[in-house]
Enzyme design. Structure first.
Site, PDB file in Angstrom:
ATOM      1  N   SER A  57       0.828  -1.197   0.000  1.00 56.57           N
ATOM      2  CA  SER A  57       0.000   0.000   0.000  1.00 56.57           C
ATOM      3  C   SER A  57       0.866   1.252   0.000  1.00 56.57           C
ATOM      4  O   SER A  57       2.039   1.204   0.395  1.00 56.57           O
ATOM      5  CB  SER A  57      -0.859  -0.052   1.281  1.00 56.57           C
ATOM      6  OG  SER A  57      -1.598   1.115   1.462  1.00 56.57           O
ATOM      7  N   ILE A  59       3.128   4.367   0.341  1.00 53.77           N
ATOM      8  CA  ILE A  59       4.547   4.668   0.121  1.00 53.77           C
ATOM      9  C   ILE A  59       5.360   3.376  -0.048  1.00 53.77           C
ATOM     10  O   ILE A  59       6.288   3.312  -0.853  1.00 53.77           O
ATOM     11  CB  ILE A  59       5.088   5.506   1.312  1.00 53.77           C
ATOM     12  CG1 ILE A  59       4.369   6.853   1.364  1.00 53.77           C
ATOM     13  CG2 ILE A  59       6.602   5.707   1.198  1.00 53.77           C
ATOM     14  CD1 ILE A  59       4.566   7.620   2.670  1.00 53.77           C
ATOM     15  N   SER A 183       8.631  10.028  10.471  1.00 58.12           N
ATOM     16  CA  SER A 183       7.652  11.056  10.120  1.00 58.12           C
ATOM     17  C   SER A 183       8.061  12.378  10.752  1.00 58.12           C
ATOM     18  O   SER A 183       8.595  12.405  11.870  1.00 58.12           O
ATOM     19  CB  SER A 183       6.278  10.652  10.653  1.00 58.12           C
ATOM     20  OG  SER A 183       5.401  11.767  10.587  1.00 58.12           O
ATOM     21  N   TYR A 209       1.791   7.486  17.703  1.00 64.30           N
ATOM     22  CA  TYR A 209       2.464   7.435  16.401  1.00 64.30           C
ATOM     23  C   TYR A 209       3.710   8.331  16.414  1.00 64.30           C
ATOM     24  O   TYR A 209       4.810   7.903  16.082  1.00 64.30           O
ATOM     25  CB  TYR A 209       1.464   7.907  15.339  1.00 64.30           C
ATOM     26  CG  TYR A 209       1.995   8.052  13.944  1.00 64.30           C
ATOM     27  CD1 TYR A 209       2.010   6.971  13.066  1.00 64.30           C
ATOM     28  CD2 TYR A 209       2.469   9.281  13.477  1.00 64.30           C
ATOM     29  CE1 TYR A 209       2.489   7.115  11.767  1.00 64.30           C
ATOM     30  CE2 TYR A 209       2.952   9.431  12.192  1.00 64.30           C
ATOM     31  CZ  TYR A 209       2.955   8.343  11.333  1.00 64.30           C
ATOM     32  OH  TYR A 209       3.433   8.483  10.055  1.00 64.30           O
ATOM     33  N   LYS A 213       7.660   7.334  16.193  1.00 63.12           N
ATOM     34  CA  LYS A 213       8.446   7.852  15.065  1.00 63.12           C
ATOM     35  C   LYS A 213       9.660   8.618  15.601  1.00 63.12           C
ATOM     36  O   LYS A 213      10.728   8.599  15.009  1.00 63.12           O
ATOM     37  CB  LYS A 213       7.578   8.749  14.173  1.00 63.12           C
ATOM     38  CG  LYS A 213       6.465   7.987  13.445  1.00 63.12           C
ATOM     39  CD  LYS A 213       7.030   7.065  12.393  1.00 63.12           C
ATOM     40  CE  LYS A 213       6.017   6.148  11.779  1.00 63.12           C
ATOM     41  NZ  LYS A 213       6.575   5.252  10.771  1.00 63.12           N
ATOM     42  N   THR A 244      -2.156   8.649   0.794  1.00 65.29           N
ATOM     43  CA  THR A 244      -2.085   7.181   0.808  1.00 65.29           C
ATOM     44  C   THR A 244      -3.368   6.631   1.437  1.00 65.29           C
ATOM     45  O   THR A 244      -4.077   7.356   2.145  1.00 65.29           O
ATOM     46  CB  THR A 244      -0.892   6.689   1.661  1.00 65.29           C
ATOM     47  OG1 THR A 244      -1.109   7.098   3.020  1.00 65.29           O
ATOM     48  CG2 THR A 244       0.440   7.224   1.169  1.00 65.29           C
TER      49      THR A 244
HETATM   50  N1  NAP Z   1       1.442   9.211   4.231  1.00 64.18           N
HETATM   51  C1  NAP Z   1       2.109  10.152   4.891  1.00 64.18           C
HETATM   52  O1  NAP Z   1       1.833  11.359   4.764  1.00 64.18           O
HETATM   53  C2  NAP Z   1       3.226   9.763   5.800  1.00 64.18           C
HETATM   54  C3  NAP Z   1       3.943  10.800   6.442  1.00 64.18           C
HETATM   55  C4  NAP Z   1       4.995  10.446   7.278  1.00 64.18           C
HETATM   56  C5  NAP Z   1       5.342   9.141   7.459  1.00 64.18           C
HETATM   57  N2  NAP Z   1       4.609   8.150   6.840  1.00 64.18           N
HETATM   58  C6  NAP Z   1       5.008   6.750   7.084  1.00 64.18           C
HETATM   59  O2  NAP Z   1       5.080   6.064   5.866  1.00 64.18           O
HETATM   60  C7  NAP Z   1       4.848   4.664   6.089  1.00 64.18           C
HETATM   61  C8  NAP Z   1       3.823   4.174   5.091  1.00 64.18           C
HETATM   62  O3  NAP Z   1       2.610   4.836   5.349  1.00 64.18           O
HETATM   63  P1  NAP Z   1       1.476   5.069   4.248  1.00 64.18           P
HETATM   64  O4  NAP Z   1       1.030   6.479   4.409  1.00 64.18           O
HETATM   65  O5  NAP Z   1       1.915   4.564   2.945  1.00 64.18           O
HETATM   66  O6  NAP Z   1       0.304   4.188   4.894  1.00 64.18           O
HETATM   67  P2  NAP Z   1      -0.494   2.889   4.380  1.00 64.18           P
HETATM   68  O7  NAP Z   1      -1.013   3.134   3.020  1.00 64.18           O
HETATM   69  O8  NAP Z   1      -1.476   2.612   5.465  1.00 64.18           O
HETATM   70  O9  NAP Z   1       0.613   1.776   4.387  1.00 64.18           O
HETATM   71  C9  NAP Z   1       1.041   1.177   5.575  1.00 64.18           C
HETATM   72  C10 NAP Z   1       1.450  -0.224   5.280  1.00 64.18           C
HETATM   73  O10 NAP Z   1       1.943  -0.821   6.494  1.00 64.18           O
HETATM   74  C11 NAP Z   1       1.354  -2.106   6.586  1.00 64.18           C
HETATM   75  N3  NAP Z   1       1.345  -2.570   7.967  1.00 64.18           N
HETATM   76  C12 NAP Z   1       0.752  -2.031   9.042  1.00 64.18           C
HETATM   77  N4  NAP Z   1       0.957  -2.794  10.128  1.00 64.18           N
HETATM   78  C13 NAP Z   1       1.700  -3.843   9.725  1.00 64.18           C
HETATM   79  C14 NAP Z   1       2.234  -4.974  10.375  1.00 64.18           C
HETATM   80  N5  NAP Z   1       2.015  -5.182  11.684  1.00 64.18           N
HETATM   81  N6  NAP Z   1       2.965  -5.856   9.668  1.00 64.18           N
HETATM   82  C15 NAP Z   1       3.189  -5.663   8.349  1.00 64.18           C
HETATM   83  N7  NAP Z   1       2.686  -4.625   7.659  1.00 64.18           N
HETATM   84  C16 NAP Z   1       1.953  -3.719   8.349  1.00 64.18           C
HETATM   85  C17 NAP Z   1      -0.038  -1.932   6.019  1.00 64.18           C
HETATM   86  O11 NAP Z   1      -0.597  -3.211   5.706  1.00 64.18           O
HETATM   87  P3  NAP Z   1      -2.194  -3.417   5.576  1.00 64.18           P
HETATM   88  O12 NAP Z   1      -2.567  -2.922   4.221  1.00 64.18           O
HETATM   89  O13 NAP Z   1      -2.318  -4.889   5.742  1.00 64.18           O
HETATM   90  O14 NAP Z   1      -2.829  -2.622   6.668  1.00 64.18           O
HETATM   91  C18 NAP Z   1       0.296  -1.084   4.799  1.00 64.18           C
HETATM   92  O15 NAP Z   1       0.773  -1.917   3.755  1.00 64.18           O
HETATM   93  C19 NAP Z   1       4.391   4.531   7.543  1.00 64.18           C
HETATM   94  O16 NAP Z   1       5.466   4.099   8.345  1.00 64.18           O
HETATM   95  C20 NAP Z   1       4.003   5.953   7.905  1.00 64.18           C
HETATM   96  O17 NAP Z   1       4.172   6.192   9.278  1.00 64.18           O
HETATM   97  C21 NAP Z   1       3.568   8.424   6.020  1.00 64.18           C
END
Ligand code: NAP
Length: 327
Positions: A57, A59, A183, A209, A213, A244
């Site tokens: 999913s 990033i 983050s 969170y 982080k 996302t």
């Molecule tokens: N989007 C932003 O603006 C942003 C900003 C700063 C940092 N981040 C960081 O970027 C990373 C990716 O976030 P995203 O925004 O792309 O969110 P996302 O679309 O929710 O992706 C998160 C992914 O982590 C997986 N996951 C969660 N718990 C897990 C576990 N216990 N074991 C294995 N996989 C697990 C989810 O799997 P499922 O699909 O099965 O739930 C999903 O594939 C995260 O670490 C987030 O903190 C994002």
């Protein structure tokens, strides 16, 4: 032209201090103009293996796709096989010759992580890039079956244990790059040394969170020293604000408010891919955003002292059942 020269440096600094434009799609669009000559070269990861957690999913998926495009064999490490296979198929639709494989591991469960890694070291000759991307922002406090608060287990304990258990195959072909996707939210918190499992006070998912982080960033220098013997470079980074599925589900208000300025997942993956694949490994042990090391603290009262970081590390090593002083 590079981000460290004259005008680009000034623009970069203004974007950084202004936060909102810097983390938005405008920030990366402006900075991108300065780093065109610094993109990883085509085929940079040919013959290399990269593992990306949470790769089905957002990033993580964009990172996996970009690493595959650079020639890496990518292990899409997911907690749900079906979602992983769907992501793999979608990556193959856009990169038909991609080498992508689905691996299943729930990063929040230390027993599962340990067993997964023990199996993997017998199946995979080497891992060159390890991206700790899996992330959660829960509504309410929950604990894993091992009694760890869920964000702590997913963002901190699971990744430390996974890396440690993969050491026999990490960097075997000339060095590894390990990347914690942290983050900018971490700027708002310091290490809660007396309550690492967030048992006290009203639980707020966004605080849990941001605290965990922060922990990733605080531990990065310690882990960089620890894993240097493996010829591994260790980084934490902030991807910017990215549209996302995770943001849509966990922060719908934020998503509505910021929709026009959010980055694409590929934008969010950019610095991860650069850290993983740029020819010369960037300096290890630092926190990066948009291809540059960034300060770890803006707010003086959020600065962690050495003893807080040391206590956090001792706690994590104990929880993961690894020696804190491995030499
Ligand atoms: N989007 C932003 O603006 C942003 C900003 C700063 C940092 N981040 C960081 O970027 C990373 C990716 O976030 P995203 O925004 O792309 O969110 P996302 O679309 O929710 O992706 C998160 C992914 O982590 C997986 N996951 C969660 N718990 C897990 C576990 N216990 N074991 C294995 N996989 C697990 C989810 O799997 P499922 O699909 O099965 O739930 C999903 O594939 C995260 O670490 C987030 O903190 C994002």
């Amino acid at each position: 032209m590079s981000l460290s020269s004259g005008v680009p440096r000034l623009v970069d600094a203004v974007l950084d201090r202004a936060v909102v434009p810097g983390y938005s799609r405008l920030g990366i669009a402006l900075r991108r103009g300065f780093w065109a000559d610094d993109d990883p070269r085509g085929g940079a990861l040919a013959g290399k293996t990269a593992m990306v957690t949470g790769a089905n999913s957002g990033i993580g998926k964009a990172t996996a796709e970009a690493l595959a495009r650079l020639g890496a064999t990518v292990l899409l490490t997911v907690r749900n096989r079906e979602r992983g296979e769907k992501a793999r198929d979608e990556i193959l639709d856009t990169v038909p010759d991609a080498q992508v494989r689905v691996e299943v591991c729930d990063m929040s469960n230390l027993g599962t992580v340990r067993a997964f890694a023990a199996d993997l070291v017998n199946r995979v000759p080497g891992i060159d890039v390890l991206v700790h991307n899996a992330g959660v922002l829960p509504e309410a406090r929950s604990e894993t079956s091992e009694a760890h608060e869920i964000t702590l287990a997913t963002h901190v304990l699971g990744p430390i244990l996974l890396t440690e258990a993969l050491l026999p195959i990490l960097g075997t072909s000339g060095g590894a790059r390990i990347i914690f996707v942290s983050s900018g939210g971490m700027y708002t918190q310091s290490i809660p040394v007396d309550d690492l499992e967030y048992r006290q006070g009203d639980y707020r998912g966004a605080v849990a969170y941001a605290r965990t982080k922060r922990m990733q960033v605080a531990l990065t220098p310690i882990l960089a020293r620890r894993w240097a013997a493996q010829n591994a470079s260790v980084y934490s980074m902030h991807p910017g604000w990215v549209a996302t599925p995770g943001v849509a589900a966990s922060l719908p208000g934020f998503q509505r408010l910021t929709a026009p300025i959010l980055r694409t997942p590929a934008d969010g993956a950019d610095t991860i891919v650069w850290l993983a694949a740029t020819a010369r490994a960037p300096e290890s042990g630092l926190f990066y955003h948009d291809r540059r090391p960034r300060t770890e603290h803006y707010l003086p009262h959020r600065r962690d002292d050495e003893s807080a970081v040391r206590q956090l590390w001792t706690f994590c090593a104990d929880a993961a059942e690894i020696s804190p002083n491995r030499s």
